[in-house]
Scaffold this active site. Structure first.
Site, short mmCIF file in Angstrom:
data_model
loop_
_atom_site.label_atom_id
_atom_site.label_comp_id
_atom_site.label_asym_id
_atom_site.label_seq_id
_atom_site.Cartn_x
_atom_site.Cartn_y
_atom_site.Cartn_z
N HIS A 159 -9.87 99.65 -54.80
CA HIS A 159 -9.08 98.41 -54.80
C HIS A 159 -9.24 97.62 -53.51
CE1 HIS A 159 -6.11 99.73 -58.21
NE2 HIS A 159 -7.37 100.05 -58.47
N GLN B 289 -15.13 102.65 -54.62
CA GLN B 289 -15.39 101.27 -55.03
C GLN B 289 -15.82 100.39 -53.87
OE1 GLN B 289 -11.75 100.04 -56.94
NE2 GLN B 289 -12.01 101.45 -58.66
N GLU C 39 -5.04 90.29 -65.76
CA GLU C 39 -4.47 88.95 -65.68
C GLU C 39 -5.48 87.91 -65.23
OE1 GLU C 39 0.02 90.37 -64.23
OE2 GLU C 39 -1.25 89.18 -62.89
#
Length: 381
Positions: A158, A93, A252
């Site tokens: 991440h 990523q 979230e």
């Protein structure tokens, strides 16, 4: 390359599950709860576009994750790669991720980058700056301002990596937990899994909540984040809003307050990828900030921005999120810093990485594809 053809897309109304995909013709109008629009292919030929920022003259800077920066003309024409970008670790990523203009870009030509960078011990989230040459043809004076260490040898996931300037003039940077050691997000001496508040040169910002606390990094503003890929300032309140991925559910949207613990990996509204509980197995706990909104099943939100333009009056003040899986656009109706409604648009078509309003009052979307595009939503009338 610009065109007037629409994508084959699906409109999902409300917060429920969208129906079956249905192609639309080049003239068809997509009708949502508060607006009717068409989707125009504004630019093509980008590889995994990730971050974007509009220049004062209306052109658009776009990063490509493999490590390139492009300038898109007002007609959607894509430039050759801009020379001088920082070196990146383009694995997993990682790569060249977000880009942001300095608040005084018109006079300084300074830009900021968030990227996956190589360091002793592995890779980490890095904040860098550079200055455009006077003719805007290349970048000069690349500097590393902050390494969100320690570096990690295992995993290339991440990184977080959104940049936004707050109303206080400080630079806010999100960092991911780096995936393999979730507990990094709770360690105040570790910069992973945090939102950092910085001066423009990368120093800890004056007034940060953990300055002077033993064992804590002074750059930390909030902690307990998993993979926050969205940061935006609410134009109605000036508050900082953060968007982050959960695992299997537990995505979230958070209101950030200085010193707050947002819980990962102690609590989560989702479960881990293998189905096991996260941390304590609870969704909430005393002393941990509750999200404004959460999703299970996941919508995998990446970038997010508020709309404040005139082209879509019914969307003014709404928060838009680019969703990756299932793919689409999430529109959140806001009252102050409260989420009071949700609508899902363009659902189950193409992975969306970032959404941002343009100076023309229209809404632009980056698609997460090997042949990536910039889409533009235009009023149907």
């Amino acid at each position: 390359m610009r065109g007037a053809r629409l994508l084959a897309l699906l409109l999902g109304i409300g917060s429920g599950v969208a129906g079956c995909a249905a192609p639309v013709s080049s003239q068809e109008v997509v009708r949502s709860e508060r607006a009717s629009f068409r989707v125009v292919e504004f630019a093509t030929g980008l590889e995994r576009p990730w971050g974007a920022a509009f220049l004062p003259d209306g052109r658009l800077l776009v990063t490509e994750r493999p490590g390139r920066l492009r300038i898109l003309g007002r007609d959607g024409a894509v430039s050759a790669p801009v020379p001088g970008v920082p070196e990146v670790v383009a694995q997993g990523q990682g790569g060249l991720l977000d880009v942001a203009l300095a608040p005084d870009f018109a006079t300084t030509r300074q830009v900021y980058f968030c990227l996956a960078g190589a360091a002793e011990g592995g890779a980490l989230t890095r904040l860098a700056s550079a200055t455009f040459s006077a003719d805007m043809a290349r970048l000069e004076g690349v500097r590393t301002l902050l390494d969100a260490g320690p570096a990690q040898a295992s995993g290339r996931n991440h990184f977080g990596c959104r940049i936004v300037f707050g109303r206080d003039g400080k630079l806010y940077l999100s960092t991911g937990d780096r995936y393999t050691d979730k507990e990094r997000a709770q360690r105040l001496g570790d910069l992973a899994g945090k939102v950092l508040r910085l001066e423009r040169d990368g120093r800890p910002a004056e007034g940060n909540p953990f300055i002077g606390r033993a064992g804590a990094r002074p750059e930390v503003f909030t902690y307990g984040h998993r993979n926050p890929q969205g940061l935006a300032v609410n134009p109605a309140t000036g508050s900082l809003i953060e968007v982050e991925f959960g695992a299997r559910g537990g995505d979230e949207v958070n209101l950030l307050r200085a010193g707050a613990n947002h819980g990962w990996p102690i609590v989560s509204y989702g479960t881990d990828y293998d189905g096991s509980p996260v941390g304590t197995g609870r969704a909430s706990a005393p002393g941990i900030e509750e999200p404004l909104r959460h999703w299970t099943p996941a919508v995998s939100p990446s970038g997010g921005n508020f709309y404040a333009g005139d082209a879509f009056p019914g969307w003014r003040g709404n928060l838009f999120l680019a969703a990756l899986r299932p793919s689409g656009l999430v529109r959140l109706t806001m009252e102050g810093d409260r989420v009071v409604g949700e609508e899902r648009l363009l659902w189950n078509r193409t992975r969306f990485r970032q959404v941002l309003p343009g100076p023309d009052g229209l809404l632009y979307i980056l698609t997460d594809e090997a042949q990536g595009r910039v889409l533009r939503l235009e009023p149907a009338n």
